[in-house]
Design an enzyme around this catalytic site. Structure first.
Site, mmCIF file in Angstrom:
data_model
loop_
_atom_site.group_PDB
_atom_site.id
_atom_site.type_symbol
_atom_site.label_atom_id
_atom_site.label_comp_id
_atom_site.label_asym_id
_atom_site.label_seq_id
_atom_site.Cartn_x
_atom_site.Cartn_y
_atom_site.Cartn_z
ATOM 1 N N ARG A 122 19.475 50.378 21.134
ATOM 2 C CA ARG A 122 19.013 51.773 21.301
ATOM 3 C C ARG A 122 20.160 52.778 21.296
ATOM 4 N NH1 ARG A 122 15.232 49.667 25.156
ATOM 5 N NH2 ARG A 122 13.252 49.318 24.094
ATOM 6 N N LYS A 144 22.963 63.444 10.615
ATOM 7 C CA LYS A 144 21.821 62.901 9.862
ATOM 8 C C LYS A 144 22.206 61.505 9.413
ATOM 9 C CE LYS A 144 19.401 66.848 7.875
ATOM 10 N NZ LYS A 144 19.085 67.567 6.631
ATOM 11 N N GLU A 186 29.344 69.982 -3.210
ATOM 12 C CA GLU A 186 28.936 70.346 -1.833
ATOM 13 C C GLU A 186 29.881 71.401 -1.256
ATOM 14 O OE1 GLU A 186 26.187 69.246 -0.425
ATOM 15 O OE2 GLU A 186 25.733 67.239 -1.198
ATOM 16 N N LYS A 228 29.583 73.795 8.325
ATOM 17 C CA LYS A 228 28.502 72.859 8.645
ATOM 18 C C LYS A 228 28.316 72.768 10.151
ATOM 19 C CE LYS A 228 26.053 68.736 7.803
ATOM 20 N NZ LYS A 228 25.715 67.642 6.935
ATOM 21 N N GLU A 238 17.035 70.761 12.195
ATOM 22 C CA GLU A 238 16.487 71.394 11.003
ATOM 23 C C GLU A 238 15.091 71.991 11.198
ATOM 24 O OE1 GLU A 238 17.716 69.475 7.356
ATOM 25 O OE2 GLU A 238 16.005 70.320 6.304
ATOM 26 N N ARG A 242 19.262 75.117 9.424
ATOM 27 C CA ARG A 242 19.931 73.966 8.812
ATOM 28 C C ARG A 242 19.457 73.753 7.372
ATOM 29 N NH1 ARG A 242 21.965 68.267 11.469
ATOM 30 N NH2 ARG A 242 22.799 67.438 9.527
ATOM 31 N N ASN A 246 20.624 72.951 2.384
ATOM 32 C CA ASN A 246 19.946 72.353 1.239
ATOM 33 C C ASN A 246 19.920 73.275 0.029
ATOM 34 O OD1 ASN A 246 19.291 69.828 2.306
ATOM 35 N ND2 ASN A 246 17.645 70.742 3.498
ATOM 36 N N HIS A 249 19.212 71.855 -3.352
ATOM 37 C CA HIS A 249 18.678 70.501 -3.186
ATOM 38 C C HIS A 249 17.228 70.347 -3.652
ATOM 39 C CE1 HIS A 249 22.343 69.964 -0.959
ATOM 40 N NE2 HIS A 249 22.051 68.729 -0.619
ATOM 41 N N HIS A 253 16.889 67.158 -5.766
ATOM 42 C CA HIS A 253 16.086 65.982 -5.416
ATOM 43 C C HIS A 253 15.121 65.620 -6.548
ATOM 44 C CE1 HIS A 253 16.977 66.706 -0.893
ATOM 45 N NE2 HIS A 253 17.871 65.928 -1.456
ATOM 46 N N HIS A 267 24.554 62.484 -6.593
ATOM 47 C CA HIS A 267 23.938 63.485 -5.711
ATOM 48 C C HIS A 267 24.669 64.837 -5.781
ATOM 49 C CE1 HIS A 267 21.946 65.212 -2.226
ATOM 50 N NE2 HIS A 267 23.142 65.491 -1.728
HETATM 51 P P1 NAD Z 1 29.062 56.663 -1.939
HETATM 52 O O1 NAD Z 1 29.159 56.376 -0.518
HETATM 53 O O2 NAD Z 1 28.197 55.801 -2.778
HETATM 54 O O3 NAD Z 1 30.539 56.679 -2.559
HETATM 55 C C1 NAD Z 1 30.692 56.913 -3.947
HETATM 56 C C2 NAD Z 1 31.531 55.802 -4.603
HETATM 57 O O4 NAD Z 1 32.891 55.980 -4.235
HETATM 58 C C3 NAD Z 1 31.152 54.402 -4.166
HETATM 59 O O5 NAD Z 1 31.221 53.569 -5.277
HETATM 60 C C4 NAD Z 1 32.260 54.017 -3.182
HETATM 61 O O6 NAD Z 1 32.495 52.645 -3.150
HETATM 62 C C5 NAD Z 1 33.433 54.751 -3.746
HETATM 63 N N1 NAD Z 1 34.462 55.139 -2.793
HETATM 64 C C6 NAD Z 1 34.281 55.660 -1.553
HETATM 65 N N2 NAD Z 1 35.462 56.044 -1.047
HETATM 66 C C7 NAD Z 1 36.405 55.727 -1.959
HETATM 67 C C8 NAD Z 1 37.800 55.893 -2.005
HETATM 68 N N3 NAD Z 1 38.475 56.501 -1.030
HETATM 69 N N4 NAD Z 1 38.449 55.441 -3.104
HETATM 70 C C9 NAD Z 1 37.783 54.866 -4.132
HETATM 71 N N5 NAD Z 1 36.448 54.717 -4.152
HETATM 72 C C10 NAD Z 1 35.772 55.145 -3.072
HETATM 73 O O7 NAD Z 1 28.561 58.148 -2.238
HETATM 74 P P2 NAD Z 1 28.879 59.568 -1.574
HETATM 75 O O8 NAD Z 1 28.858 60.509 -2.702
HETATM 76 O O9 NAD Z 1 30.028 59.539 -0.654
HETATM 77 O O10 NAD Z 1 27.583 59.795 -0.666
HETATM 78 C C11 NAD Z 1 26.296 59.910 -1.226
HETATM 79 C C12 NAD Z 1 25.303 59.612 -0.142
HETATM 80 O O11 NAD Z 1 25.458 60.551 0.916
HETATM 81 C C13 NAD Z 1 23.866 59.724 -0.603
HETATM 82 O O12 NAD Z 1 23.153 58.591 -0.159
HETATM 83 C C14 NAD Z 1 23.348 60.974 0.102
HETATM 84 O O13 NAD Z 1 21.975 60.910 0.396
HETATM 85 C C15 NAD Z 1 24.178 60.964 1.348
HETATM 86 N N6 NAD Z 1 24.328 62.288 1.997
HETATM 87 C C16 NAD Z 1 24.079 62.370 3.324
HETATM 88 C C17 NAD Z 1 24.243 63.570 3.979
HETATM 89 C C18 NAD Z 1 24.034 63.646 5.470
HETATM 90 O O14 NAD Z 1 24.044 64.758 6.016
HETATM 91 N N7 NAD Z 1 23.892 62.537 6.157
HETATM 92 C C19 NAD Z 1 24.654 64.708 3.279
HETATM 93 C C20 NAD Z 1 24.901 64.587 1.907
HETATM 94 C C21 NAD Z 1 24.721 63.364 1.259
HETATM 95 N N1 GLY Z 2 23.330 67.718 4.098
HETATM 96 C C1 GLY Z 2 22.298 68.477 4.727
HETATM 97 C C2 GLY Z 2 22.326 68.421 6.201
HETATM 98 O O1 GLY Z 2 23.154 67.777 6.802
HETATM 99 O O2 GLY Z 2 21.489 69.030 6.811
#
Ligand code: NAD
Ligand code: GLY
Length: 370
Positions: A122, A144, A186, A228, A238, A242, A246, A249, A253, A267
């Site tokens: 938990r 998130k 972003e 942020k 949100e 918040r 987006n 987005h 999406h 993304h």
């Molecule tokens: P990811 O985590 O898939 O990383 C992208 C690629 O880069 C992967 O292949 C990874 O292995 C590689 N990589 C990571 N760090 C590296 C480094 N230092 N050197 C070499 N390669 C590296 O993708 P991302 O773009 O970081 O994140 C996308 C995800 O984030 C999506 O699932 C999206 O929904 C999520 N997201 C979440 C939020 C949130 O608020 N929680 C906000 C925006 C996006």
């Molecule tokens: N990336 C959108 C949020 O964190 O609300």
């Protein structure tokens, strides 16, 4: 020298440290959060190959016991199978509430590991060590966490804040350029939604940020995190502001769904194209000056980023198909689509008052230029 951005959520305050070489000091930075000298690291195989040995050796050098699990890289990992693997791995290692889970990777690992930390016993405390630009400026901040469902992206999850974020900008040196630029989408979003001066700074300094200039990178990450953090403080769950995060987005999406969440569109690339479309829509509705969409597109183009629907390879649905995909957006309330639009660069707002025919015309024109 590192910079610190505070996230002052009452009772769950945490710091975001931004700087080069932070993982070489991970032992001292993590120490105040360790109740016993143990850390369970969740990462992906690519990040593990490039950077895990360094992080592990720093922690073990300080007598901290490290367990690490490297999951396959990529969005496919963010689903039930790898999530249950991670949760069971944490339980097998008898991770306690007082221990630390470390999310060491991009947004995929940050979202999955944060959600695992939220549900194991938990709630186990967790630290984000984001390794992509996208994760450093967005996904590691604000709590998130979650995974994708067969029914859609990010549909299973929890709001669960980390106890610390370490954004080591040096880790970005190994990031492929395409992933870096996706994260830059972003960064641009923050300027567009709430800080015209920052957008102006990016127009001047974006190339230095992309080229790896440490001061420029640190500033871009810091300003993004400040914005942020400020929005998350106003509206953690949100219910209102918040949603500004987006910007772009609603389009993004739909485009991600249309391209099957594949390599055709990352993304952050979808966010950039979505921001350009949101400014186009705002100008069509007479909300912002006609020059603004051109300025947005010009900056994205100058950075070598995807800017329009014609930059997305392969087939796309027609305008009505894309509108149907938009109807799945989490911002839909009572069946009504909500958009983030802008009165100008740096002045975004949320509205449900967008006539469908105007969006259809915009999409038809964008599709026709492909
Ligand atoms: P990811 O985590 O898939 O990383 C992208 C690629 O880069 C992967 O292949 C990874 O292995 C590689 N990589 C990571 N760090 C590296 C480094 N230092 N050197 C070499 N390669 C590296 O993708 P991302 O773009 O970081 O994140 C996308 C995800 O984030 C999506 O699932 C999206 O929904 C999520 N997201 C979440 C939020 C949130 O608020 N929680 C906000 C925006 C996006
Ligand atoms: N990336 C959108 C949020 O964190 O609300």
């Amino acid at each position: 020298m590192s910079r610190i951005v505070d996230v002052n959520l009452p009772g769950r305050e945490y710091e975001i440290h931004i700087g080069e070489g932070l993982i070489d000091r991970a032992d001292t930075l993590l120490a105040p959060h360790l109740r016993r000298k143990r850390a369970a690291i969740l990462t992906d195989e690519t990040v593990a190959a490039a950077h895990l040995a360094r992080l592990t050796s720093v922690l073990e050098g300080a007598g901290i016991h490290v367990d690490a699990l490297a999951l396959p890289p990529g969005e496919q990992t963010k689903g039930w199978p790898q999530f249950s693997r991670a949760v069971e791995w944490l339980l097998e290692r008898k991770v306690e509430r007082g221990d630390l889970v470390v999310a060491f990777g991009g947004g995929v690992i940050g979202d999955l590991a944060g959600f695992a930390a939220a549900v194991v016993r938990r709630g186990v405390r967790f630290v984000q060590i984001p390794t992509t630009l996208l994760a450093q400026v967005d996904s590691s901040v604000g709590g998130k966490t979650g995974i994708n469902a067969p029914q859609g992206k990010n549909l299973i999850g929890a709001f669960y804040q980390p106890v610390l974020v370490l954004a080591d900008i040096g880790l970005l040196d190994t990031l492929p350029r395409r992933d870096f630029l996706a994260g830059y989408g972003e960064v641009v979003k923050y300027g567009l939604l709430g800080d015209a001066d920052f957008f102006g700074w990016l127009e001047q300094n974006g190339p230095a940020v992309a080229a790896g200039d440490p001061a420029a990178r640190a500033h871009a990450v810091q300003r993004s995190c400040e914005m942020k953090a400020e929005i998350v403080l106003r509206d953690e769950k949100e219910h209102g502001d918040r949603a500004l995060l987006n910007l772009g987005h609603t389009f993004c999406h739909a485009l991600e769904a249309a391209t099957g969440y594949s390599d055709r569109l990352l993304h952050g690339e979808g966010v950039a194209v979505g921001c350009a479309l949101a400014f186009d829509l705002s100008a069509r509705l007479g909300l912002c000056p006609q020059e603004d969409p051109s300025r947005v597109a010009a900056h994205l183009r100058a950075m070598g980023m995807k800017t329009t629907l014609s930059d997305i390879p392969g087939d796309l649905p027609d305008a009505d198909g894309l509108l149907d995909l938009m109807a799945q957006d989490k911002k839909v309330v009572d069946g009504q689509l909500r958009f983030i639009l802008a009165r100008g660069i740096g002045d975004a707002f949320v509205t449900a008052d967008v006539p469908r025919p105007v969006v259809r015309d915009l999409l038809n024109e964008a599709l026709a230029s492909r």
